[in-house]
Design a protein around this motif. Structure first.
Motif: not given
Length: 291
Positions: A30-36
């Motif tokens: 999601s756009d709120r996730d700090y992991r990518a």
């Protein structure tokens, strides 16, 4: 191979769009996730964090490569390696400026006019303090954690803040007194990681893709056919990054012409080319331009 940190906040959307254009699409739950993650063998870990923190994390070796602004590199006085400016920002391709602003009706016309004890609110206290010391101004620098412009004149006398277009300053009745720094977004690296030959090669590959995507913005590829007799008339009005590419078609009585042109103005260029004798005109989007 590389750990990558990208900016969250005002630069987040523009950064994600740039990586997508560079075929380095950032995927998150999601756009709120700090992991990518990025589906690329050169990148094995991605985090999305505040740009204020990124220079320090890179200097400490917590990440190999990251994107942040020159403003935060300067504020934190971090020792990092720049792989070049990435000329994009929140709203435009223009740089942002760290400026000092005062109310429109303030009597001060330069930084040296500021009185002793003047109160200045800013998200850049270290940079502001160094700037004031260079100008011999003794001020009370008040750290700000947002809505800096709203604190004048009730809470402070002046501010040091970022501006891209100046519209917010004007809306709040402020005028610029001086510019402390002009800042582009930059691709920066941990110094030790950059000295590793394999990591440096991977970093330069990524820089090449990002710069190519930026360079392609605002440009399209025009392709057309034209008779031999009308070729020169078309070339006379056909813009190009260097010069148009001209290829003879089978039979030798006509030519194919192609050129990279600015998107802006193509609405008047295509009718002009048609009037000069061009036919079969194609306008094709460009994702990257690499020298």
């Amino acid at each position: 191979m590389l750990s990558l940190v990208l900016p969250k906040g005002s630069l987040e959307k523009a950064t994600m769009e740039l990586f997508d254009a560079a075929d380095l699409t950032v995927r998150r739950a999601s756009d709120r996730d700090y992991r990518a993650s990025i589906d690329d063998p050169r990148i094995d870990r991605v985090r999305v964090l505040r740009p204020q923190e990124i220079p320090t994390y890179l200097e400490q070796g917590l990440f190999d490569l990251g994107i942040t602004g020159r403003d935060w590199i300067t504020e934190t006085d971090s020792d990092v390696v720049s792989l070049g400016e990435l000329k994009y920002s929140k709203a435009t391709s223009n740089p942002v400026r760290v400026i000092m602003a005062v109310p429109n009706d303030a009597p001060w016309q330069s930084v040296s006019d500021l009185p002793e004890g003047v109160r200045i609110s800013t998200e850049f206290p270290a940079m502001t303090q160094r700037f004031l010391e260079r100008h011999g101004v003794k001020a009370k620098v008040v750290p700000s954690y947002g809505a800096t412009e709203a604190k004048v004149p009730d809470i402070v006398d002046a501010i040091v803040d970022l501006t891209e277009t100046g519209s917010s300053l004007r809306k709040n009745g402020l005028r610029i007194l001086d510019t402390l720094l002009t800042s582009y977004t930059e691709l920066v690296a941990n110094r030790q990681s950059y000295e590793d030959e394999a990591k440096r090669a991977a970093m330069e590959d990524i820089a090449l893709l990002l710069q190519g995507a930026i360079r392609a913005r605002g440009n399209v590829l025009l392709k057309l056919n034209v008779s031999a007799a009308q070729l020169q008339a078309v070339l006379d009005i056909m813009p190009a990054m260097s010069s148009p590419t001209v290829t003879s078609l089978a039979g030798g009585e006509a030519h194919a012409v192609e050129s990279v042109v600015a998107k802006r103005g193509v609405n008047t260029l295509i009718p002009a080319l048609k009037a000069a004798g061009a036919r079969d005109i194609l306008e094709i989007p460009i994702s990257k331009i690499v020298d």
